[in-house]
Design an enzyme around this catalytic site. Structure first.
Site, PDB file in Angstrom:
ATOM      1  N   LYS A  92      -0.576  -4.306  -6.468  1.00  0.00           N
ATOM      2  CA  LYS A  92      -0.813  -4.393  -5.023  1.00  0.00           C
ATOM      3  C   LYS A  92      -2.301  -4.595  -4.750  1.00  0.00           C
ATOM      4  O   LYS A  92      -3.101  -4.206  -5.583  1.00  0.00           O
ATOM      5  CB  LYS A  92      -0.291  -3.138  -4.332  1.00  0.00           C
ATOM      6  CG  LYS A  92      -1.030  -1.894  -4.771  1.00  0.00           C
ATOM      7  CD  LYS A  92      -0.370  -0.646  -4.285  1.00  0.00           C
ATOM      8  CE  LYS A  92      -1.117   0.541  -4.829  1.00  0.00           C
ATOM      9  NZ  LYS A  92      -1.477   0.480  -6.246  1.00  0.00           N
ATOM     10  N   TYR A 177      -3.299   2.166   0.460  1.00  0.00           N
ATOM     11  CA  TYR A 177      -2.613   3.441   0.175  1.00  0.00           C
ATOM     12  C   TYR A 177      -2.303   4.195   1.461  1.00  0.00           C
ATOM     13  O   TYR A 177      -1.231   4.782   1.614  1.00  0.00           O
ATOM     14  CB  TYR A 177      -3.467   4.326  -0.732  1.00  0.00           C
ATOM     15  CG  TYR A 177      -3.482   3.911  -2.173  1.00  0.00           C
ATOM     16  CD1 TYR A 177      -2.391   4.178  -3.005  1.00  0.00           C
ATOM     17  CD2 TYR A 177      -4.582   3.274  -2.725  1.00  0.00           C
ATOM     18  CE1 TYR A 177      -2.397   3.803  -4.340  1.00  0.00           C
ATOM     19  CE2 TYR A 177      -4.602   2.895  -4.064  1.00  0.00           C
ATOM     20  CZ  TYR A 177      -3.510   3.163  -4.865  1.00  0.00           C
ATOM     21  OH  TYR A 177      -3.520   2.796  -6.180  1.00  0.00           O
TER      22      TYR A 177
END
Length: 326
Positions: A92, A177
């Protein structure tokens, strides 16, 4: 694919996996390939470079490729992996923007292969316990989430500070995150975002590379998230979830562990297992056995984060609240 520091971490963690095995490598650095060959007993026929890796198509030893290269390369590389008929696991952020992400999803669908994204926290025991408690109503109505993500980034010449390769700055690398965490902690999808950027060092953080961004997300139930993403502050790795009847806190919340956490009921004591070991075994279960994870790790999940990232950058640019449709 990509034998840098994180690739090395994943390879080490995979030595303890039950369902996954490292059988091949793709790298542009011949010396790294040689080192990995001897360390992990990888046969010459399973070693490729960026020019010739389409040949994995004819290699039955390889089921899936984990793309761990700079963000700007993910789109093209994942599409090539899909065209070679192999499942793609992508680090990611999955891509530089939602448009690229959508193209990757379509390419994998067309090739009938899975697209998974390296959301290791989706398998982390303390994180999953908080999600369970929230689903069971133990916090009551969720009101607020705070996500603090950041560190002081070093070498100014690294790819993470290169807009072409990184697609942005702290938000792409570490802020994601908090974006993703707000969604699985609150258990809803946000429908608006506001954001503001602070830049104190334009030499290091050039145009299009964010240093610090504060952003807020609004959720249909009325819950709100307030998040900070920074490449210029240490000691930022904390999630806080507040409900009418209780709270949960993780600090550190997304580091490589051990994660530490507590709720209104006391300390969380789930044992620490290396995140990448759990992730690769769980992903193998998804690929081989069709398992359904508690929190999705597929391309569609990652696309939602990319849409939010696009909206945050737009909010920074316009100074306005941006509506989201996920």
């Amino acid at each position: 694919m990509g034998l840098g520091s994180y690739g090395t971490r994943v390879a080490e963690a995979m030595q303890s996996c039950k369902k996954a095995k490292l059988v091949g490598v793709i790298s542009g650095t011949p010396s790294k390939i040689t080192n990995w060959q001897s360390k992990y007993n990888i046969p010459e026929k399973n070693c490729y470079n960026y020019e010739n890796f389409d040949r994995i198509k004819d290699n039955p030893d390889i089921d899936a490729v984990y793309v761990i290269t700079p963000n700007g390369l993910h789109h093209d590389q994942v599409i090539r992996v899909a065209k070679a008929g192999k499942h793609a696991i992508c680090e990611k952020p999955m891509a530089l923007n939602a448009k690229q992400g959508q193209e990757m999803i379509q390419a994998c669908k067309k090739a009938n292969v899975k697209l998974l994204v390296g959301y290791r926290m989706h398998f982390e025991a303390k994180t999953l316990e908080i999600i369970r408690m929230r689903k069971d109503g133990e916090f009551g109505k969720i009101m607020f989430f705070q996500g603090l993500c950041g560190f002081k980034i070093g070498d100014p010449t690294q790819w993470r500070l290169n807009r072409q390769l990184a697609g942005g700055g702290g938000l792409m690398d570490i802020g994601i995150y908090a974006i993703n965490g707000s969604r699985y902690m609150i258990g809803e999808e946000p429908f608006w975002v506001t954001a503001e950027e602070t830049k104190t060092n334009p030499q290091k953080f050039k145009e299009g590379v964010d240093e610090t961004i504060q952003f807020q997300l609004g959720f249909p139930s009325g819950a709100v998230a307030s998040c900070l993403s920074s490449y210029n502050m240490n000691n930022l790795d904390r999630f806080f979830l507040n409900g009418e009847q209780g709270f949960a806190e993780l600090q550190p919340s997304t580091g490589y562990g051990p994660i530490k956490g507590r709720t209104h009921k006391g300390e969380l004591t789930q044992p620490h297992i290396t995140h990448q070991t759990v992730q690769m075994d769980e992903m193998s279960g998804i690929i081989l056995e069709g398992q359904q994870p508690i929190v999705p790790v597929d391309g569609e999940e990652a696309l939602k984060d990319l849409k939010i990232i696009d909206a945050i950058y737009l909010a920074v640019k316009t100074g306005k609240k941006v509506n989201l449709k996920l």
